[in-house]
Design a protein around this motif. Structure first.
Motif, PDB file in Angstrom:
ATOM      1  N   GLY A  46       0.804  -1.215   0.000  1.00 45.14           N
ATOM      2  CA  GLY A  46       0.000   0.000   0.000  1.00 45.14           C
ATOM      3  C   GLY A  46       0.837   1.265   0.000  1.00 45.14           C
ATOM      4  N   CYS A  49       2.131   1.759  -3.486  1.00 45.78           N
ATOM      5  CA  CYS A  49       1.182   1.583  -4.587  1.00 45.78           C
ATOM      6  C   CYS A  49       1.088   2.854  -5.436  1.00 45.78           C
ATOM      7  N   ARG A  50       1.139   2.676  -6.739  1.00 41.43           N
ATOM      8  CA  ARG A  50       0.969   3.778  -7.687  1.00 41.43           C
ATOM      9  C   ARG A  50      -0.237   3.461  -8.566  1.00 41.43           C
ATOM     10  N   GLY A  51      -0.894   4.478  -9.081  1.00 39.30           N
ATOM     11  CA  GLY A  51      -2.016   4.220  -9.971  1.00 39.30           C
ATOM     12  C   GLY A  51      -3.343   4.371  -9.269  1.00 39.30           C
ATOM     13  N   GLU A  52      -4.271   3.446  -9.585  1.00 41.90           N
ATOM     14  CA  GLU A  52      -5.639   3.576  -9.089  1.00 41.90           C
ATOM     15  C   GLU A  52      -5.692   3.575  -7.567  1.00 41.90           C
ATOM     16  N   GLU A  53      -6.363   4.576  -7.025  1.00 40.34           N
ATOM     17  CA  GLU A  53      -6.407   4.772  -5.580  1.00 40.34           C
ATOM     18  C   GLU A  53      -7.149   3.640  -4.864  1.00 40.34           C
ATOM     19  N   LYS A  54      -8.091   2.993  -5.550  1.00 38.93           N
ATOM     20  CA  LYS A  54      -8.889   1.967  -4.876  1.00 38.93           C
ATOM     21  C   LYS A  54      -8.030   0.785  -4.438  1.00 38.93           C
ATOM     22  N   TYR A  55      -6.987   0.465  -5.209  1.00 37.95           N
ATOM     23  CA  TYR A  55      -6.109  -0.640  -4.825  1.00 37.95           C
ATOM     24  C   TYR A  55      -5.285  -0.271  -3.595  1.00 37.95           C
ATOM     25  N   LYS A  56      -4.793   0.973  -3.593  1.00 36.93           N
ATOM     26  CA  LYS A  56      -4.022   1.428  -2.428  1.00 36.93           C
ATOM     27  C   LYS A  56      -4.890   1.421  -1.181  1.00 36.93           C
ATOM     28  N   ASP A  57      -6.128   1.908  -1.311  1.00 32.65           N
ATOM     29  CA  ASP A  57      -7.029   1.957  -0.162  1.00 32.65           C
ATOM     30  C   ASP A  57      -7.329   0.561   0.357  1.00 32.65           C
ATOM     31  N   ASP A  61      -6.421  -0.683   4.003  1.00 37.48           N
ATOM     32  CA  ASP A  61      -7.510  -1.116   4.883  1.00 37.48           C
ATOM     33  C   ASP A  61      -7.207  -2.484   5.489  1.00 37.48           C
TER      34      ASP A  61
END
Length: 284
Positions: A46, A49-57, A61
């Protein structure tokens, strides 16, 4: 930013102390597939993580939830160690079978942590940062996460059957349920990423770039006795990405040369060619 809340995610309350079980629980705390591993793995994935925020979130989480699981297991181990003493370890060692199999109470619970959980596995081996995977490739990382959750849940399920303590089992049931859901999450992310980019990692290196090696991407080499390994879609089906059909090679033959490395300098004392080395030494 992290914020600690004093309440545990789920209640942890054992029926009775059990120092032997405390030692076993150390595996799912600080072992290769323990909660410390998935906590660090998801958090570092996390953080980076770069790119789409949903994956980082999602990674943050679940990684943050795993911090809570580490705390739960530390509380569980501490309760299982309540009242333990050096005398208890000596008493356990009187039974030859117990001494041989368990080695008695984990002495580090007495000497190092003062009856608390340790960042080690059940054999006292310290947790290792090399356990975690955080490659920067989302599909590769999500597959590692599914593997880690699968192994971790398997170990908790095995521990569940190693105790009759209903309080401990209640804690394990909560962990098993959460590990089940985490597997669902990783499977969903993997499916989404595969649909976007393909099933092979990394997707940015296309099959066409393999040029003359492309046919070998579909060959199953039979390198064991018998042909039972041909009985599966991995040997006779089609590639998941539809780029070709698998071919079962029942009697594969080598396609390379026999290596012929040069003899190193005598000064390396390799002793590979003693007489040649002696001749060279005499000439000098």
């Amino acid at each position: 930013m992290f914020r600690h809340q004093k309440e545990l995610q789920f209640e942890v309350k054992v029926d009775r102390p059990d120092p032997m079980l405390a030692r076993q629980v150390q595996e799912v705390l600080g072992g290769q597939f323990g909660e410390m591993t998935v906590m660090m793995q998801y958090l570092f994935q996390g953080f980076n993580c770069r790119g789409e925020e949903k994956y980082k979130d999602m990674l943050m989480d679940i990684g943050t939830e795993e911090i809570g699981h580490v705390e739960m297991l530390c509380s569980l181990i501490s309760q299982l160690l309540d009242g333990a003493s050096p005398e208890d370890q000596a008493e356990a060692a009187k039974d030859p079978a117990t001494a041989a199999i368990m080695g008695g109470i984990n002495p580090q619970h007495l000497l190092v942590s003062g009856l608390g959980g340790l960042p080690t596995n059940s054999l006292g081996v310290p947790w290792n940062g090399g356990y975690i995977v955080a490659s920067g490739n989302l599909l590769a990382d999500m597959r590692s996460n599914l593997h880690a959750e699968s192994q971790g849940r398997l170990q908790v399920a095995r521990l569940y059957h190693m105790t009759k303590d209903e309080g401990v089992r209640a804690t394990f049931r909560k962990m098993l349920a959460r590990d089940r859901y985490h597997q669902y999450q990783w499977m969903a992310a993997i499916k989404e990423l595969e649909e976007k980019n393909g099933v092979v990692v990394p997707a940015s290196f296309p099959p066409e770039a393999e040029l003359e090696s492309q046919p070998h991407a579909f060959e199953f080499w039979n390198l064991s006795e018998g042909t039972e390994s041909s009985e599966g879609l991995w040997a006779t089906g089609s590639a998941p990405d539809g780029t070709g059909d698998f071919v079962y090679v029942s009697e594969p033959v080598p396609q390379g040369q026999v290596p012929a490395p040069k003899v190193p300098a005598t000064e390396l004392h390799h002793d590979l060619d003693e007489w040649e080395s002696l001749k060279q030494a005499v000439k000098k």
